[in-house]
Design an enzyme around this catalytic site. Sequence first.
Site, PDB file in Angstrom:
ATOM      1  N   GLY A  92       0.857  -1.357  -0.105  1.00 56.78           N
ATOM      2  CA  GLY A  92      -0.461   0.105  -0.339  1.00 56.78           C
ATOM      3  C   GLY A  92       0.708   1.238   0.169  1.00 56.78           C
ATOM      4  O   GLY A  92       0.218   2.678  -0.851  1.00 56.78           O
ATOM      5  N   ARG A  93       1.957   1.574   0.093  1.00 57.37           N
ATOM      6  CA  ARG A  93       3.034   2.427   0.669  1.00 57.37           C
ATOM      7  C   ARG A  93       4.427   2.394   0.288  1.00 57.37           C
ATOM      8  O   ARG A  93       5.417   2.779   0.510  1.00 57.37           O
ATOM      9  CB  ARG A  93       2.322   2.890   1.992  1.00 57.37           C
ATOM     10  CG  ARG A  93       3.340   2.104   2.609  1.00 57.37           C
ATOM     11  CD  ARG A  93       3.468   2.780   4.292  1.00 57.37           C
ATOM     12  NE  ARG A  93       3.303   1.875   5.565  1.00 57.37           N
ATOM     13  CZ  ARG A  93       4.225   2.284   6.421  1.00 57.37           C
ATOM     14  NH1 ARG A  93       4.117   3.586   6.980  1.00 57.37           N
ATOM     15  NH2 ARG A  93       3.878   1.013   7.323  1.00 57.37           N
ATOM     16  N   ASP A 125      -2.293   6.688   4.163  1.00 64.16           N
ATOM     17  CA  ASP A 125      -1.601   7.448   3.090  1.00 64.16           C
ATOM     18  C   ASP A 125      -0.607   7.716   2.041  1.00 64.16           C
ATOM     19  O   ASP A 125      -0.340   7.884   1.690  1.00 64.16           O
ATOM     20  CB  ASP A 125      -1.765   8.812   3.892  1.00 64.16           C
ATOM     21  CG  ASP A 125      -0.821   8.535   4.890  1.00 64.16           C
ATOM     22  OD1 ASP A 125       0.110   7.205   4.467  1.00 64.16           O
ATOM     23  OD2 ASP A 125      -0.350   9.700   6.339  1.00 64.16           O
ATOM     24  N   GLY A 126      -0.509   6.223   1.951  1.00 63.56           N
ATOM     25  CA  GLY A 126       0.961   5.904   1.774  1.00 63.56           C
ATOM     26  C   GLY A 126       2.203   5.979   1.751  1.00 63.56           C
ATOM     27  O   GLY A 126       3.221   6.276   1.460  1.00 63.56           O
ATOM     28  N   ARG A 184       6.154 -13.679   0.047  1.00 70.29           N
ATOM     29  CA  ARG A 184       5.371 -14.079   1.148  1.00 70.29           C
ATOM     30  C   ARG A 184       4.438 -15.179   1.279  1.00 70.29           C
ATOM     31  O   ARG A 184       3.853 -15.269   0.027  1.00 70.29           O
ATOM     32  CB  ARG A 184       4.941 -12.744   1.641  1.00 70.29           C
ATOM     33  CG  ARG A 184       5.037 -11.073   2.045  1.00 70.29           C
ATOM     34  CD  ARG A 184       4.453 -10.259   1.468  1.00 70.29           C
ATOM     35  NE  ARG A 184       5.251  -9.174   0.896  1.00 70.29           N
ATOM     36  CZ  ARG A 184       6.011  -8.660   2.253  1.00 70.29           C
ATOM     37  NH1 ARG A 184       5.405  -8.114   3.177  1.00 70.29           N
ATOM     38  NH2 ARG A 184       6.114  -6.770   1.735  1.00 70.29           N
ATOM     39  N   ASP A 249       1.612 -12.186   5.173  1.00 63.24           N
ATOM     40  CA  ASP A 249       1.807 -11.239   4.590  1.00 63.24           C
ATOM     41  C   ASP A 249       3.246 -11.344   5.391  1.00 63.24           C
ATOM     42  O   ASP A 249       3.503 -10.066   4.534  1.00 63.24           O
ATOM     43  CB  ASP A 249       0.609 -10.144   4.565  1.00 63.24           C
ATOM     44  CG  ASP A 249       0.186  -9.128   5.905  1.00 63.24           C
ATOM     45  OD1 ASP A 249      -0.240 -10.655   6.574  1.00 63.24           O
ATOM     46  OD2 ASP A 249       0.945  -8.380   5.810  1.00 63.24           O
TER      47      ASP A 249
END
Length: 476
Positions: A92-93, A125-126, A184, A249
């Site tokens: 996500g970031r 928000d990354g 993963r 993960d």
Amino acid sequence: MTAATEIAFENTFVRDLDGLFVPWQAAPAPDPRLVLLNESLARELGLDPAQLRTPDGLALLTGTAVPDSATTVAQAYAGHQFGNYSPRLGDGRALLVGELVAPDGTRRDLHLKGSGRTPFARGGDGKAPLGPMLREYVISEAMHALGVPSTRSLAVVATGEPVLRERGPEPGAVLARTAASHLRVGTFQFAAATGDTALLRRLAEYAVARHHPGASSPRELYRAVITAQAELVARWMQIGFVHGVMNTDNMTISGETIDYGPCAFLDAHDPATWFSSIDSGGRYAYGNQPGIAQWNLARFGEALLPLLADSQDEAVELATEELTGFADSYLAARDRGYLAKIGVGTPELLGGLFALLADQRPDHTLFFRRLSDAARGDTGPVRALLGDPTALDAWLESWRAAGPDADAMDRVNPVYVPRNHLVEEALGAAVVDGDLEPVQWLLQVLADPFTEREGYERYAQPAGPDAPPFMTFCGT
Ligand code: AMP
Ligand code: MG
């Protein structure tokens, strides 16, 4: 000197595993400033530290401009978080920049964390605040120095942009880390959930070639990962490491420790210890880690089922049979490790040792280090670590009769681990006061954890009895 823009990346992940990533670009970093650079790691990777300090180097380390040879992608994965399945997590970031092949032939991912929102960002928000990125840098490098397989930290670059968290605004930062790969258990769960068995097979073949070349079938891949993870978690237990967020993960196929979010080290040896504010039930407490690793590996086995046999029943049977090997591998690694820690080859002493630790809960790190004083004839320091020193005496006597090797013990029992109060103190100075000196000192001490040095006594001590209970927060 060649320019940073000419660094040669390879991209086998992108070449071979279409369907498991989205090409993506990093967010701008308005005013990049190098906070930490791991020069020795840079050299190991065949990179020139001076080159990484240039504007082009900082652009690479923040992902804002990468060499032509690199293809930045956000990797897709699924995962069980605290036991609940999320079909779509992914970076996500974070971005995978590419693979660096070191002069010795070792292939490592270069990966950026905090490089901006990606299609997997969901509500996030990354971004990443400086504190947690420094924390990952310090602890992952400490783990490496302790001899525990781990991702490594190449650099932390402040972006010049504030990031908002519960505590208020913090400087934003990007961590550049390296890993044997970022495959993963969750990557396999994602591939399996697509229903595309050819993709799952390609992923398994890729994982075999990259990490477990001795495995000649998916079943043998499963076995190799079970063994690697059993040995990894045994190492965590021996050094008193609590990962804190053992979601599927966050469990690698390579057997490296990854994702240093809410992790922390034990002071007192208490199996029920956990530190993470989001782990309300203590699911990932110190003593639960071997069982959780096995649970995660069961999820890995489920993802592999379509590759294990033609019929589902047969595949389940094979996977179950392999998974029973976890306990054997873990216990063997545990016993080997603890025998090394007590410097003898007498497994009969271990039962008594474990009972003592559970009952007396001494400082985990100091207990083993001071035990070598006892091997040299001075039982005072180790006895002083126990509430009831006499509880130790019978065991000490039989142990000393077995002829412990004090020097060998000192080579495996660290004096210095990244104790929580030391890490917090150093990060506070860096983030609040912009003073990096305490982090630099801590890194220097932790880089050589087995050599006791004069003048560094406070780095070997637990937090005082008046210290508030330590908690890690997920505001990462
Ligand atoms: P972690 O617990 O750090 O391993 O992250 C779990 C998931 O949340 C991963 O998919 C991360 O990429 C994602 N994530 C964590 N923090 C953020 C953030 N600030 N913005 C976007 N995604 C995030
Ligand atoms: Mg993660």
